[in-house]
Design a protein around this motif. Structure first.
Motif, PDB file in Angstrom:
ATOM      1  N   TYR A  85       2.756   9.378   1.829  1.00 13.57           N
ATOM      2  CA  TYR A  85       2.427   8.457   2.920  1.00 13.57           C
ATOM      3  C   TYR A  85       3.300   8.709   4.159  1.00 13.57           C
ATOM      4  O   TYR A  85       2.881   8.472   5.289  1.00 13.57           O
ATOM      5  CB  TYR A  85       2.636   7.003   2.468  1.00 13.57           C
ATOM      6  N   ARG A 123       1.206  -2.161   0.131  1.00 19.29           N
ATOM      7  CA  ARG A 123       1.495  -3.581  -0.012  1.00 19.29           C
ATOM      8  C   ARG A 123       1.115  -4.089  -1.400  1.00 19.29           C
ATOM      9  O   ARG A 123       1.795  -4.955  -1.955  1.00 19.29           O
ATOM     10  CB  ARG A 123       0.746  -4.371   1.067  1.00 19.29           C
ATOM     11  N   LYS A 151      -4.881   2.357   7.550  1.00 22.41           N
ATOM     12  CA  LYS A 151      -4.910   0.942   7.185  1.00 22.41           C
ATOM     13  C   LYS A 151      -5.146   0.764   5.691  1.00 22.41           C
ATOM     14  O   LYS A 151      -4.569  -0.127   5.061  1.00 22.41           O
ATOM     15  CB  LYS A 151      -5.979   0.216   7.990  1.00 22.41           C
ATOM     16  N   ILE A 189      -1.854   1.514   3.989  1.00 23.99           N
ATOM     17  CA  ILE A 189      -0.927   0.391   4.122  1.00 23.99           C
ATOM     18  C   ILE A 189      -1.253  -0.694   3.103  1.00 23.99           C
ATOM     19  O   ILE A 189      -0.367  -1.283   2.474  1.00 23.99           O
ATOM     20  CB  ILE A 189      -0.979  -0.172   5.560  1.00 23.99           C
TER      21      ILE A 189
END
Length: 298
Positions: free
Chosen positions: A41, A62, A55, A58
């Motif tokens: 990443y 998370r 996105k 991400i």
């Protein structure tokens, strides 16, 4: 009968307690696994074209973080459960003690308030007895909180005496400063009332005298300035009305040139002369700026 008090060190406080231990067996292995996953990443290029993919990445990270942290929360909950249960039981015990302390404390406070009120009354009595010796009236002495503490009557008497002595000297100083200020202000030509008010505000005569001197100086400067203005105005007024007495009577002055201007008269007369004389007379009057006009024959 004396009240029996239970000493705190006489209580037996038995609690079975073992120092907790949490062993994270595969921490290094899990750390290496996460670091390896994060590597791909870190090198991602963020551009308008890759924005949507980034996105998603991400969101994956998370989700990974949530999975790691959720396990921590589960362990923490189990870890803290016995502590919370223990705290609840201890608060029950301290609550029982507080319920007993509160009314006892209220009763002690009531007695202390009564004792302070008795000391206040004692102070009031002493003030009434001592005030005449210092040319004071009792209402001029404000009771200090220190006088309400548990002190001997001798010390209380001394504290009150010290305060009265200071008040007596202060009243004398204020009177002297007020009298001196009144006299000095009158001498300088001022209404003393405004200046004596400064004494009541705590200023001494020496400081007030300097202020009076300054005010008198400013007043004098203003009077001098106004006098010069009035003097100039009077001079101009006199100049506007200026006349000079001559042997022929009053003669006016031309204010723009300063020259004497003789008065002018208008007389009606009939002249009999030849034509040549008439023209000569007309030239004479023109040369001397004498105004004239022809009259119709009557």
């Amino acid at each position: 009968m004396a009240n029996e008090i239970v000493a705190a060190d006489s209580l037996t406080y038995r609690v079975d307690y073992e120092k907790p231990k949490i062993t994270f067996h595969n921490f290094e292995e899990l750390k290496a696994h996460i670091e390896e996953r994060l590597t791909k990443y870190e090198s991602l290029a963020v551009t308008p074209d890759t924005k949507t993919d980034i996105k998603h990445s991400i969101a994956e990270l998370r989700s990974l973080r949530k999975a790691v942290d959720s396990r921590r929360k589960e362990i923490k909950k189990d870890y803290e459960a016995p502590l919370k249960d223990f705290e609840t039981k201890v608060k029950t015990l301290t609550g029982l003690i507080d319920n007993t302390v509160s009314p006892l404390n209220d009763k002690v406070k009531a007695i202390e308030d009564q004792e302070r009120e008795e000391r206040r009354n004692e102070a009031i009595t002493l003030i009434s007895e001592m005030a005449p010796n210092y040319d004071l009236i009792p209402s001029e002495i404000e009771i200090d909180n220190e006088w309400l503490n548990k002190i001997s009557k001798a010390k209380l008497t001394k504290l009150i005496g010290d305060r009265m002595g200071w008040l007596q000297n202060e009243k004398r100083r204020i009177k002297a400063d007020r009298d001196a200020t009144t006299a000095y202000a009158k001498q300088a030509g001022f209404d003393p009332e405004g200046w004596t008010a400064l004494v009541e505000q705590g200023q001494g005569f020496d400081a007030i005298r300097l202020q009076i001197d300054s005010a008198a100086m400013k007043r004098k400067q203003e009077q001098d300035r106004q006098a010069k203005i009035n003097e100039s105005a009077d001079a101009i007024a006199k100049l506007n009305r200026a006349t000079v007495e001559t042997n022929t009577g009053q003669t006016n002055i031309d204010l723009t040139t300063g020259e004497i201007v003789e008065p002018k008269f208008t007389r009606a007369m009939r002249v009999t002369a030849t034509e040549k004389q008439m023209w000569a007379l007309a030239r004479y009057m023109d040369d001397n700026k004498i105004k004239y006009e022809s009259l119709k024959e009557v």
